[in-house]
Design an enzyme around this catalytic site. Sequence first.
Site, PDB file in Angstrom:
ATOM      1  N   HIS A  93       0.841  -1.195   0.000  1.00  0.00           N
ATOM      2  CA  HIS A  93       0.000   0.000   0.000  1.00  0.00           C
ATOM      3  C   HIS A  93       0.876   1.244   0.000  1.00  0.00           C
ATOM      4  CE1 HIS A  93      -4.068  -1.784   1.445  1.00  0.00           C
ATOM      5  NE2 HIS A  93      -3.613  -2.347   0.344  1.00  0.00           N
ATOM      6  N   GLU A 142       0.907   3.937   1.887  1.00  0.00           N
ATOM      7  CA  GLU A 142       1.397   4.332   3.207  1.00  0.00           C
ATOM      8  C   GLU A 142       2.494   3.377   3.672  1.00  0.00           C
ATOM      9  OE1 GLU A 142      -1.669   3.582   2.135  1.00  0.00           O
ATOM     10  OE2 GLU A 142      -3.188   4.446   3.431  1.00  0.00           O
ATOM     11  N   CYS A 201      -6.166   1.962   5.379  1.00  0.00           N
ATOM     12  CA  CYS A 201      -7.058   0.804   5.472  1.00  0.00           C
ATOM     13  C   CYS A 201      -7.101   0.265   6.900  1.00  0.00           C
ATOM     14  CB  CYS A 201      -6.599  -0.301   4.518  1.00  0.00           C
ATOM     15  SG  CYS A 201      -4.933  -0.916   4.838  1.00  0.00           S
ATOM     16  N   CYS A 248      -2.887  -0.621   7.213  1.00  0.00           N
ATOM     17  CA  CYS A 248      -2.038   0.557   7.441  1.00  0.00           C
ATOM     18  C   CYS A 248      -2.409   1.309   8.712  1.00  0.00           C
ATOM     19  CB  CYS A 248      -2.088   1.472   6.225  1.00  0.00           C
ATOM     20  SG  CYS A 248      -1.455   0.676   4.743  1.00  0.00           S
TER      21      CYS A 248
END
Length: 163
Positions: free
Chosen positions: A54, A56, A91, A101
């Site tokens: 992801h 992040e 998320c 995350c």
Amino acid sequence: QPGDHRAYMQLALSLAQKSPPKPTNYRVGAILVDLSSNKILATGYTLELQGNTHAEQCCLIKLAVQHGVPEERLNEVLPSELALYTTVEPCSKRLSGNLPCVERVLRLAGSIRTVYVGIMEPETFVTDNTGRKSLQGAGIPVIHVEGLEADILEVATAGHIKS
Ligand SMILES: Nc1nc(=O)c(N)c(NC[C@H](O)[C@H](O)[C@H](O)COP(=O)(O)O)[nH]1
Ligand SMILES: [Zn+2]
């Protein structure tokens, strides 16, 4: 200042556009800013780094490699006044089962003080993203930077099959 937030979110959106479109996730861009120096410490976008990463998460992986520490120990080496800007809210659940995350941010609460988001997570994959509540419950404000919602959503869902 609001102008800075908008500029950082615009930068995160430009990063999201580098993400390869997929029907099974969103194309997201994220940056970590050191608020005391107003310097960008890391940038990331979905799938930038190998594995099902992801945006992040990519920011944090880069800093972990740079500092030679595992991701979960980054708050021992990072400045203590960081802001995470991400085009889509972090998320709270991942259909892949990977660590969300929100959990990655929560364990760095000593360093990451504020999260700025461009949009809340749409309902395509996870219908009730609890990220904002979890973060705010841990004293990490989640602030919506307004104005880029349509562009962020278009980029985020570019790989989705349009019904
Ligand atoms: N904030 C955020 N940054 C990202 O870089 C990204 N891809 C998502 N996406 C959230 C979405 O809920 C998950 O992508 C799906 O739940 C599938 O999970 P995986 O990504 O395969 O682990 N959200
Ligand atoms: Zn995530």
